[in-house]
Design a protein around this motif. Structure first.
Motif, PDB file in Angstrom:
ATOM      1  N   ALA A  86       0.599  -1.054  -0.048  1.00 24.00           N
ATOM      2  CA  ALA A  86      -0.220   0.262  -0.140  1.00 24.00           C
ATOM      3  C   ALA A  86       1.141   0.967  -0.066  1.00 24.00           C
ATOM      4  N   MET A  87       2.241   1.419   0.281  1.00 24.21           N
ATOM      5  CA  MET A  87       2.926   2.884   0.842  1.00 24.21           C
ATOM      6  C   MET A  87       3.907   2.596  -0.686  1.00 24.21           C
ATOM      7  N   VAL A  88       3.907   1.014  -1.253  1.00 18.43           N
ATOM      8  CA  VAL A  88       4.460   2.058  -3.019  1.00 18.43           C
ATOM      9  C   VAL A  88       3.909   2.130  -3.358  1.00 18.43           C
ATOM     10  N   ALA A  89       2.300   1.286  -3.986  1.00 21.31           N
ATOM     11  CA  ALA A  89       1.270   2.208  -4.236  1.00 21.31           C
ATOM     12  C   ALA A  89       1.368   3.788  -4.236  1.00 21.31           C
ATOM     13  N   SER A  90       1.620   4.581  -3.416  1.00 24.12           N
ATOM     14  CA  SER A  90       1.490   5.655  -3.239  1.00 24.12           C
ATOM     15  C   SER A  90       2.606   6.377  -2.541  1.00 24.12           C
ATOM     16  N   LEU A  91       3.495   6.051  -3.601  1.00 25.25           N
ATOM     17  CA  LEU A  91       4.953   6.674  -3.955  1.00 25.25           C
ATOM     18  C   LEU A  91       5.964   6.544  -2.299  1.00 25.25           C
ATOM     19  N   GLN A  92       6.027   5.795  -1.519  1.00 26.93           N
ATOM     20  CA  GLN A  92       6.781   5.771  -0.371  1.00 26.93           C
ATOM     21  C   GLN A  92       7.195   4.963  -0.513  1.00 26.93           C
ATOM     22  N   PHE A  93       8.421   4.938  -0.867  1.00 25.23           N
ATOM     23  CA  PHE A  93       9.991   3.864  -1.198  1.00 25.23           C
ATOM     24  C   PHE A  93      10.545   3.628   0.152  1.00 25.23           C
ATOM     25  N   GLY A  94      11.153   2.642   0.001  1.00 22.70           N
ATOM     26  CA  GLY A  94      12.024   2.463   1.119  1.00 22.70           C
ATOM     27  C   GLY A  94      11.935   0.707   2.013  1.00 22.70           C
ATOM     28  N   PRO A  95      12.350   0.441   2.927  1.00 21.58           N
ATOM     29  CA  PRO A  95      12.773  -0.635   3.311  1.00 21.58           C
ATOM     30  C   PRO A  95      11.888  -0.918   4.059  1.00 21.58           C
ATOM     31  N   CYS A  96      11.267  -2.932   3.581  1.00 23.40           N
ATOM     32  CA  CYS A  96      10.012  -2.909   3.966  1.00 23.40           C
ATOM     33  C   CYS A  96      10.441  -3.420   5.748  1.00 23.40           C
ATOM     34  N   GLU A  97      10.537  -2.723   6.995  1.00 22.01           N
ATOM     35  CA  GLU A  97      11.669  -3.331   7.675  1.00 22.01           C
ATOM     36  C   GLU A  97      10.353  -4.341   8.094  1.00 22.01           C
ATOM     37  N   GLY A  98       9.622  -4.343   8.529  1.00 29.70           N
ATOM     38  CA  GLY A  98       8.549  -5.419   8.846  1.00 29.70           C
ATOM     39  C   GLY A  98       8.148  -6.624   8.539  1.00 29.70           C
ATOM     40  N   PHE A  99       8.062  -6.865   7.031  1.00 27.27           N
ATOM     41  CA  PHE A  99       9.036  -8.324   6.316  1.00 27.27           C
ATOM     42  C   PHE A  99       9.569  -8.202   6.822  1.00 27.27           C
ATOM     43  N   GLU A 100      10.903  -7.843   6.904  1.00 28.83           N
ATOM     44  CA  GLU A 100      12.406  -8.250   6.190  1.00 28.83           C
ATOM     45  C   GLU A 100      12.473  -9.125   8.123  1.00 28.83           C
ATOM     46  N   LYS A 101      12.009  -8.798   9.261  1.00 28.63           N
ATOM     47  CA  LYS A 101      12.408  -9.115  10.238  1.00 28.63           C
ATOM     48  C   LYS A 101      11.794 -10.708  10.690  1.00 28.63           C
ATOM     49  N   HIS A 102      11.090 -11.025   9.372  1.00 28.87           N
ATOM     50  CA  HIS A 102      10.261 -12.328   9.233  1.00 28.87           C
ATOM     51  C   HIS A 102      10.800 -13.035   7.330  1.00 28.87           C
ATOM     52  N   ARG A 103      11.332 -12.265   7.047  1.00 31.13           N
ATOM     53  CA  ARG A 103      11.597 -12.876   5.354  1.00 31.13           C
ATOM     54  C   ARG A 103      12.159 -14.566   5.856  1.00 31.13           C
ATOM     55  N   GLY A 104      13.144 -14.548   6.825  1.00 29.97           N
ATOM     56  CA  GLY A 104      12.931 -16.240   6.906  1.00 29.97           C
ATOM     57  C   GLY A 104      12.115 -17.327   7.072  1.00 29.97           C
ATOM     58  N   ASP A 105      10.852 -16.684   7.450  1.00 34.71           N
ATOM     59  CA  ASP A 105      10.246 -17.625   7.482  1.00 34.71           C
ATOM     60  C   ASP A 105       8.875 -16.810   6.690  1.00 34.71           C
ATOM     61  N   ALA A 106       9.275 -16.466   5.475  1.00 39.07           N
ATOM     62  CA  ALA A 106       8.010 -16.350   4.878  1.00 39.07           C
ATOM     63  C   ALA A 106       8.372 -16.948   3.613  1.00 39.07           C
ATOM     64  N   ALA A 107       7.723 -17.295   2.900  1.00 35.70           N
ATOM     65  CA  ALA A 107       7.739 -18.068   1.086  1.00 35.70           C
ATOM     66  C   ALA A 107       8.415 -18.228   0.637  1.00 35.70           C
ATOM     67  N   ALA A 108       8.731 -18.770  -0.596  1.00 32.65           N
ATOM     68  CA  ALA A 108       8.951 -18.038  -2.036  1.00 32.65           C
ATOM     69  C   ALA A 108       8.019 -16.898  -2.030  1.00 32.65           C
ATOM     70  N   PRO A 109       7.049 -17.009  -2.376  1.00 37.81           N
ATOM     71  CA  PRO A 109       6.245 -16.033  -3.295  1.00 37.81           C
ATOM     72  C   PRO A 109       6.352 -14.960  -2.649  1.00 37.81           C
TER      73      PRO A 109
END
Length: 288
Positions: free
Chosen positions: A146-169
């Motif tokens: 939702a932030m990217v759609a609004s041109l608010q770019f930057g690291p997705c920190e909340g996701f990166e904390k759990h990247r190791g548990d996230a699925a490939a898609p």
């Protein structure tokens, strides 16, 4: 293999967390609210056509017709209730999380940051009840999209904390939102609407040729934003983003894309266009 559609398309996750779009329905009771394309469980409404006579025979015929429809509806509802009663209810956290995500995305696009933050936190808390970090990662990914759609770019920190548990898609989609070049295997993990842009980013030139084929307006905004972030969006793509945000009344992304369009007009020396876009910005921008 899990087929990942996107945080804003129909998403059927492992573990049963069904996420439709921000304005779609969550199938929470054994498929009981599954609608036909006309949204009426296969029933269609009948309207009088222009010029049709209004005599007593026509009224009598209409009343009889409506009476038959009422009987069919009643029978249909009984069948649905019987089917629903036979299936176990979905866990409350699924419906609660879906509702909170819908509220969060709507508030964010409307420009209400406070309400969006509260709603996203509610969604995160609901999925955290499951003890499954991959679901928390998915909620964080929705926030970043939702932030990217609004041109608010930057690291997705909340996701990166759990990247190791996230699925490939999800990992592929996170890299796509950051406009990183993807391998063909990662491109194949993306929602179909975004594969064209992602594949084009690996080449040269503009990466937005397939935008008209993206029917969902939010997915279209995300695709243009990814291409823009990579420096690969042309003026036509920016215009499509403006039109998409305007048609939906999404204040936050519309302001961002209008300013991008205004900057392009300034560089082109089009003073009249700059002024016209400023008038639109003044209308959309909330009063101080």
């Amino acid at each position: 293999m899990l087929r990942y559609l996107s945080p804003f398309d129909k998403l059927r996750t492992r573990g049963g967390f069904d996420k439709l779009g921000p304005f779609d329905k969550l199938r929470t009771r054994g498929g009981c609210d599954k609608l036909s394309p006309n949204g009426s469980h296969g029933l269609r409404r009948t309207f009088r056509t222009a010029g049709q006579p209004r005599d007593e025979d026509s009224r009598l015929h209409l009343n009889l017709h409506l009476g038959r429809i009422a009987q069919v509806v009643a029978a249909h509802v009984l069948v649905l209730l019987a089917a629903c009663a036979g299936g176990p209810p979905a866990p409350d956290w699924q419906a609660n999380a879906k509702g909170a995500i819908d509220d969060a995305v709507t508030a964010h696009l409307a420009g209400d940051s406070r309400a969006a933050t509260r709603a996203f936190e509610r969604a995160r808390a609901e999925v955290a009840r499951t003890g499954r970090p991959e679901l928390v990662a998915r909620v964080e990914l929705m926030r970043c999209a939702a932030m990217v759609a609004s041109l608010q770019f930057g690291p997705c920190e909340g996701f990166e904390k759990h990247r190791g548990d996230a699925a490939a898609p999800e990992r592929a989609y996170a890299d796509y939102l950051a406009a990183r070049p993807l391998s063909p295997d990662d491109v194949a993990q993306l929602p179909p609407a975004h594969r064209g842009v992602a594949a084009a980013l690996a080449g040269s030139g503009t990466a937005t040729a397939g935008l008209p084929e993206i029917a969902d307006p939010l997915s279209r905004l995300i695709a243009v934003a990814v291409a823009f972030q990579a420096g690969r969006a042309d003026t036509a793509a920016v215009a499509q983003a403006v039109d998409s945000a305007s048609a939906q009344g999404w204040r936050r992304p519309l302001l961002g894309w209008l300013r991008v369009q205004q900057g392009l007009a300034q560089r082109a020396g089009d003073a009249a266009q700059v002024q016209r876009l400023q008038r639109r910005i003044d209308l959309v921008q909330p009063a101080p």
